[in-house]
Design a protein around this motif. Structure first.
Motif, PDB file in Angstrom:
ATOM      1  N   VAL A  12      20.892  33.809  30.808  1.00  0.00           N
ATOM      2  CA  VAL A  12      22.133  34.446  31.240  1.00  0.00           C
ATOM      3  C   VAL A  12      23.337  33.579  30.883  1.00  0.00           C
ATOM      4  O   VAL A  12      23.300  32.352  30.990  1.00  0.00           O
ATOM      5  CB  VAL A  12      22.116  34.716  32.757  1.00  0.00           C
ATOM      6  N   SER A  13      24.418  34.236  30.478  1.00  0.00           N
ATOM      7  CA  SER A  13      25.644  33.547  30.096  1.00  0.00           C
ATOM      8  C   SER A  13      26.376  32.995  31.308  1.00  0.00           C
ATOM      9  O   SER A  13      26.251  33.503  32.419  1.00  0.00           O
ATOM     10  CB  SER A  13      26.547  34.526  29.343  1.00  0.00           C
ATOM     11  N   GLU A  14      27.177  31.963  31.081  1.00  0.00           N
ATOM     12  CA  GLU A  14      28.056  31.412  32.123  1.00  0.00           C
ATOM     13  C   GLU A  14      29.409  32.109  32.135  1.00  0.00           C
ATOM     14  O   GLU A  14      30.267  31.800  32.953  1.00  0.00           O
ATOM     15  CB  GLU A  14      28.264  29.911  31.886  1.00  0.00           C
ATOM     16  N   SER A  15      29.610  33.071  31.240  1.00  0.00           N
ATOM     17  CA  SER A  15      30.908  33.737  31.102  1.00  0.00           C
ATOM     18  C   SER A  15      31.146  34.715  32.251  1.00  0.00           C
ATOM     19  O   SER A  15      30.217  35.093  32.972  1.00  0.00           O
ATOM     20  CB  SER A  15      30.951  34.493  29.776  1.00  0.00           C
ATOM     21  N   PRO A  16      32.382  35.169  32.399  1.00  0.00           N
ATOM     22  CA  PRO A  16      32.632  36.244  33.371  1.00  0.00           C
ATOM     23  C   PRO A  16      32.047  37.557  32.871  1.00  0.00           C
ATOM     24  O   PRO A  16      31.851  37.749  31.665  1.00  0.00           O
ATOM     25  CB  PRO A  16      34.155  36.310  33.441  1.00  0.00           C
ATOM     26  N   GLY A  17      31.767  38.465  33.792  1.00  0.00           N
ATOM     27  CA  GLY A  17      31.223  39.758  33.404  1.00  0.00           C
ATOM     28  C   GLY A  17      30.731  40.542  34.593  1.00  0.00           C
ATOM     29  O   GLY A  17      30.973  40.176  35.747  1.00  0.00           O
ATOM     30  N   GLY A  32      27.792  44.581  40.295  1.00  0.00           N
ATOM     31  CA  GLY A  32      28.638  43.499  40.791  1.00  0.00           C
ATOM     32  C   GLY A  32      29.374  42.813  39.658  1.00  0.00           C
ATOM     33  O   GLY A  32      29.036  42.975  38.487  1.00  0.00           O
ATOM     34  N   LYS A  33      30.377  42.027  40.011  1.00  0.00           N
ATOM     35  CA  LYS A  33      31.141  41.251  39.035  1.00  0.00           C
ATOM     36  C   LYS A  33      30.944  39.778  39.348  1.00  0.00           C
ATOM     37  O   LYS A  33      30.515  39.406  40.447  1.00  0.00           O
ATOM     38  CB  LYS A  33      32.619  41.609  39.123  1.00  0.00           C
ATOM     39  N   ALA A  34      31.275  38.922  38.388  1.00  0.00           N
ATOM     40  CA  ALA A  34      31.131  37.488  38.610  1.00  0.00           C
ATOM     41  C   ALA A  34      32.081  36.719  37.707  1.00  0.00           C
ATOM     42  O   ALA A  34      32.333  37.123  36.566  1.00  0.00           O
ATOM     43  CB  ALA A  34      29.697  37.044  38.341  1.00  0.00           C
ATOM     44  N   ARG A  35      32.601  35.630  38.215  1.00  0.00           N
ATOM     45  CA  ARG A  35      33.393  34.717  37.387  1.00  0.00           C
ATOM     46  C   ARG A  35      32.467  33.957  36.443  1.00  0.00           C
ATOM     47  O   ARG A  35      32.817  33.727  35.282  1.00  0.00           O
ATOM     48  CB  ARG A  35      34.137  33.735  38.280  1.00  0.00           C
ATOM     49  N   ARG A  36      31.297  33.585  36.977  1.00  0.00           N
ATOM     50  CA  ARG A  36      30.246  32.950  36.166  1.00  0.00           C
ATOM     51  C   ARG A  36      28.951  33.693  36.460  1.00  0.00           C
ATOM     52  O   ARG A  36      28.382  33.570  37.541  1.00  0.00           O
ATOM     53  CB  ARG A  36      30.113  31.471  36.522  1.00  0.00           C
ATOM     54  N   LEU A  37      28.507  34.467  35.511  1.00  0.00           N
ATOM     55  CA  LEU A  37      27.361  35.344  35.732  1.00  0.00           C
ATOM     56  C   LEU A  37      26.119  34.575  36.175  1.00  0.00           C
ATOM     57  O   LEU A  37      25.426  34.986  37.105  1.00  0.00           O
ATOM     58  CB  LEU A  37      27.058  36.125  34.450  1.00  0.00           C
ATOM     59  N   LYS A  38      25.834  33.478  35.522  1.00  0.00           N
ATOM     60  CA  LYS A  38      24.594  32.748  35.820  1.00  0.00           C
ATOM     61  C   LYS A  38      24.579  32.245  37.256  1.00  0.00           C
ATOM     62  O   LYS A  38      23.581  32.413  37.985  1.00  0.00           O
ATOM     63  CB  LYS A  38      24.429  31.583  34.846  1.00  0.00           C
ATOM     64  N   THR A  72      39.517  39.723  35.440  1.00  0.00           N
ATOM     65  CA  THR A  72      40.224  40.983  35.660  1.00  0.00           C
ATOM     66  C   THR A  72      39.539  42.121  34.922  1.00  0.00           C
ATOM     67  O   THR A  72      39.343  43.214  35.471  1.00  0.00           O
ATOM     68  CB  THR A  72      41.683  40.857  35.189  1.00  0.00           C
ATOM     69  N   GLU A  73      39.150  41.871  33.685  1.00  0.00           N
ATOM     70  CA  GLU A  73      38.438  42.894  32.914  1.00  0.00           C
ATOM     71  C   GLU A  73      37.114  43.222  33.586  1.00  0.00           C
ATOM     72  O   GLU A  73      36.697  44.396  33.633  1.00  0.00           O
ATOM     73  CB  GLU A  73      38.212  42.391  31.490  1.00  0.00           C
ATOM     74  N   ALA A  74      36.424  42.212  34.121  1.00  0.00           N
ATOM     75  CA  ALA A  74      35.153  42.441  34.816  1.00  0.00           C
ATOM     76  C   ALA A  74      35.356  43.303  36.059  1.00  0.00           C
ATOM     77  O   ALA A  74      34.568  44.208  36.349  1.00  0.00           O
ATOM     78  CB  ALA A  74      34.518  41.100  35.192  1.00  0.00           C
ATOM     79  N   ASP A 321      38.708  36.587  46.501  1.00  0.00           N
ATOM     80  CA  ASP A 321      39.204  36.991  45.174  1.00  0.00           C
ATOM     81  C   ASP A 321      40.507  37.775  45.275  1.00  0.00           C
ATOM     82  O   ASP A 321      40.762  38.682  44.470  1.00  0.00           O
ATOM     83  CB  ASP A 321      38.157  37.833  44.432  1.00  0.00           C
ATOM     84  N   ALA A 322      41.343  37.442  46.253  1.00  0.00           N
ATOM     85  CA  ALA A 322      42.594  38.189  46.430  1.00  0.00           C
ATOM     86  C   ALA A 322      43.496  38.056  45.205  1.00  0.00           C
ATOM     87  O   ALA A 322      44.123  39.036  44.772  1.00  0.00           O
ATOM     88  CB  ALA A 322      43.317  37.698  47.681  1.00  0.00           C
ATOM     89  N   GLU A 323      43.567  36.857  44.609  1.00  0.00           N
ATOM     90  CA  GLU A 323      44.424  36.661  43.438  1.00  0.00           C
ATOM     91  C   GLU A 323      43.915  37.483  42.256  1.00  0.00           C
ATOM     92  O   GLU A 323      44.699  38.089  41.515  1.00  0.00           O
ATOM     93  CB  GLU A 323      44.488  35.182  43.069  1.00  0.00           C
ATOM     94  N   LEU A 324      42.597  37.508  42.086  1.00  0.00           N
ATOM     95  CA  LEU A 324      42.010  38.284  40.998  1.00  0.00           C
ATOM     96  C   LEU A 324      42.307  39.771  41.168  1.00  0.00           C
ATOM     97  O   LEU A 324      42.717  40.455  40.220  1.00  0.00           O
ATOM     98  CB  LEU A 324      40.495  38.042  40.955  1.00  0.00           C
ATOM     99  N   ILE A 325      42.093  40.280  42.374  1.00  0.00           N
ATOM    100  CA  ILE A 325      42.336  41.713  42.618  1.00  0.00           C
ATOM    101  C   ILE A 325      43.810  42.034  42.440  1.00  0.00           C
ATOM    102  O   ILE A 325      44.170  43.077  41.884  1.00  0.00           O
ATOM    103  CB  ILE A 325      41.843  42.100  44.023  1.00  0.00           C
ATOM    104  N   ALA A 326      44.694  41.133  42.884  1.00  0.00           N
ATOM    105  CA  ALA A 326      46.127  41.361  42.722  1.00  0.00           C
ATOM    106  C   ALA A 326      46.499  41.426  41.243  1.00  0.00           C
ATOM    107  O   ALA A 326      47.328  42.264  40.839  1.00  0.00           O
ATOM    108  CB  ALA A 326      46.923  40.263  43.426  1.00  0.00           C
TER     109      ALA A 326
END
Length: 604
Positions: A12-17, A32-38, A72-74, A321-326
């Protein structure tokens, strides 16, 4: 075949997704979403998971991931997939109906104020709102037509009128259909109505006041009187509004929850006007806490549906994740959107009102007849009773380090809390902090009265406190010869978290562990929490009364004047208590005999 998570996590990647958990039939269980998938996916296969998350993990046959360029894209992709796939373990909003608007066309010389539900906006006019309900729209339209006499007929009717209709006769329309008002004057009235709907009624009132004064100076007294009436109606409208501010577009979201039920209320505020509220009861498949649950709800509410995003979103809890959602909300809206739980002034009033609405709606849900019947039937099955219990009583003890001990008796029947039968017992003559003795005194007093014909016999008696209190209740029943009442002890779990209680039925040897989602357990938790609340309220009232009442008032021979002299002489009640007999006798008006009586009363 069990899912090999170790092999999967190695790749699994460490990227967001985003990730999709699938069952053995290929159906999506959770998105679900993740900043770091792994890191996020690895957390599902460690210990310390709640029961519902463990149930989800046990059903996983495969996990599919999609890497994105940013969080944000995730987040946006996650909400799109939730809306499309509707996984059973995600928060699901069942109310996907569009909000109503007020519409003003720009293709007619005398536009009407129209009610519309607009999912997409076309460039054919102005949409005012959204409003939380159709009732809010219709009330607003009625007020504007009454104050500014805006037409409400269909265009086809308008085009074929040859004389004014009834709306003109009752002064609800200015009859533009037959030329009784010019296009410029009608447009002015319409613009005033629109400004009021946008929350700028104060500005309209000022303009009308200036027009009224000008009409009066020009000796146009009928016009001045008409404008005066409009101003008075607008003042009444302004007084009815809960919030009177210069502006502010916000949605205020508050979450309230109790065992087996939750409610999220969304208050809509536009241009400083509170337009109303909507209530949602989303599923909570993973038994999330209020912060995470509200965060998921906000994401899906705005990003998973075509919905207007206000300038500000206020929440009752600080969401993760308030900043991310904003950022995602700002990207979707094309402007900056503020997401916060820290507010002051009128925004704090909105937040408190949203909480009140959520609590009220939740109480209504719990009090619904269908809900109660379901819970009582589930309790009958869990306890193995032949018939559904008609009356439940629950007892609890409250005190502060033994001070002002109060026992509560709360009663539920098939209609929910039966508050007319609630009782409190002021406990006297027991050792400070001895909850067993306090419970014994309350039960003895209650069931002695029952033997004398006072009150109804319960079918099930619940005591909060587990084994010890259950044994105490059994002893009282044996002593008084009470029969036909089932005893139930409720012991909190090791973490004292709701849903982990152990029940003891009749004896400490017969325990009953109900699932956290059991309606029977929810009923027991509800009555237990209500008895706890009622006991605490009684204890606090008794304690505060005792602290407000000077002990000197209870001493014979010490009236208001002598109490005043004692307190003045020694500087307060504490000084009086520390004084010797001889020092007390030095106070003007206090004899040696009375000084001795005061000393005995204060020291025993």
């Amino acid at each position: 075949m069990n899912f090999d998570h170790r092999h999967f996590l190695d790749t699994v990647s460490e990227s967001p997704g985003i990730y999709r958990m699938l069952d053995d039939r290929g159906e999506t269980l959770y998105v679900g979403k993740a900043r770091r998938l792994k890191a996020r996916l690895a957390s599902y296969f460690r210990g310390a998971l709640n029961a519902k998350t463990q149930a989800l993990v046990a059903r996983i046959a495969d996990i599919q991931v999609t890497v994105t360029n940013s969080e944000t894209e995730a987040l946006l992709l996650e909400q799109t997939l939730i809306k499309e796939l509707r996984p059973p373990y995600n928060i699901l909003l069942r109310d996907d109906k569009s909000y109503p608007f007020v519409f003003v066309t720009d293709r007619h010389p005398f536009p009407a104020l129209e009610y519309k539900r607009a999912r997409t906006r076309r460039g054919d006019g102005r949409y005012l709102g959204p409003y939380p309900s159709s009732g809010a729209v219709r009330e607003s339209l009625s007020l504007m037509q009454k104050i500014f006499r805006i037409r409400n007929c269909e265009d086809s009717v308008f085009a074929h009128r040859t004389r004014p209709c009834l709306q003109y006769q009752i002064q609800r329309c200015s009859a533009p259909c037959v030329g009784y008002i010019s296009e410029a004057d009608y447009r002015r009235d319409l613009e005033h109505a629109v400004q009021c709907l946008e929350g700028r009624s104060e500005q309209v009132t000022r303009e009308l006041s200036e027009e009224m004064e000008a009409a009066s100076r020009a000796l146009e007294f009928e016009e001045a009187a008409r404008l005066r009436d409009q101003i008075q109606q607008l003042r009444q409208l302004q007084q009815r509004q809960f919030v009177d501010t210069a502006g502010g577009d916000a949605d205020v979201l508050a979450l309230a929850s109790r065992p087996g039920a939750l409610c999220i209320s969304v208050l809509t505020v536009r241009q400083g006007r509170l337009l109303g509220a909507r209530h949602h009861a989303p599923s909570n498949g993973l038994d999330l806490g209020p912060e995470a649950l509200l965060g998921d709800f906000v994401s899906q509410f705005y990003l998973g549906q075509a919905r207007e995003i206000p300038q500000e979103v206020i929440t009752s809890h600080r969401i993760p994740d308030a900043e991310l959602i904003a950022r995602a909300l700002s990207e979707r809206a094309g402007r900056r959107v503020r997401l916060t739980d820290q507010v002051r002034g009128h925004r704090a009033q909105w937040k408190e009102l949203a909480r009140t609405n959520a609590e009220q709606q939740l109480a209504s849900q719990l009090a619904s007849q269908a809900q109660l019947s379901h819970r009582f039937e589930a309790l009958r099955e869990a306890l193995g009773l032949e018939a559904v219990p008609r009356r439940l009583e629950c007892y609890d003890i409250s005190h502060s380090h033994g001070e002002a001990t109060v026992a509560s008796c709360v009663v539920f029947d098939e209609n929910g809390p039966r508050k007319s039968d609630y009782r409190r017992f002021n406990i006297e003559g027991v050792a400070a902090g001895d909850d067993y003795a306090a419970m014994r005194q309350a039960l003895v007093r209650r069931f002695k009265r029952l033997a004398e014909g006072e009150g109804e016999r319960p079918d099930v008696l619940i005591v909060d406190g587990g084994k010890g209190q259950l044994n105490m209740a059994r002893g009282v029943f044996a002593e008084l010869g009470v029969t036909g009442v089932m005893l139930l002890g409720v012991a909190k779990g090791t973490t004292r978290k709701a849903g982990l209680e152990t029940l003891f039925v009749e004896t400490i040897d017969r325990s009953l562990d109900l699932d956290g989602a059991s309606p029977a357990l929810h009923l027991i938790q509800h009555i237990r929490d209500e008895s706890h609340r009622f006991a605490i309220a009684g204890h606090r009232a008794r304690r505060d009364k005792a602290r407000r009442t000077s002990t000197l008032q209870e001493i014979p021979g010490v009236g208001p004047r002598r109490r005043r002299e004692l307190l003045r002489f020694f500087g307060g009640l504490q000084g009086v208590k520390q004084a010797s007999r001889e020092e007390l006798a030095r106070v003007p008006g206090i004899s040696d005999t009375l000084a001795a009586a005061i000393h005995r009363a204060l020291h025993g």
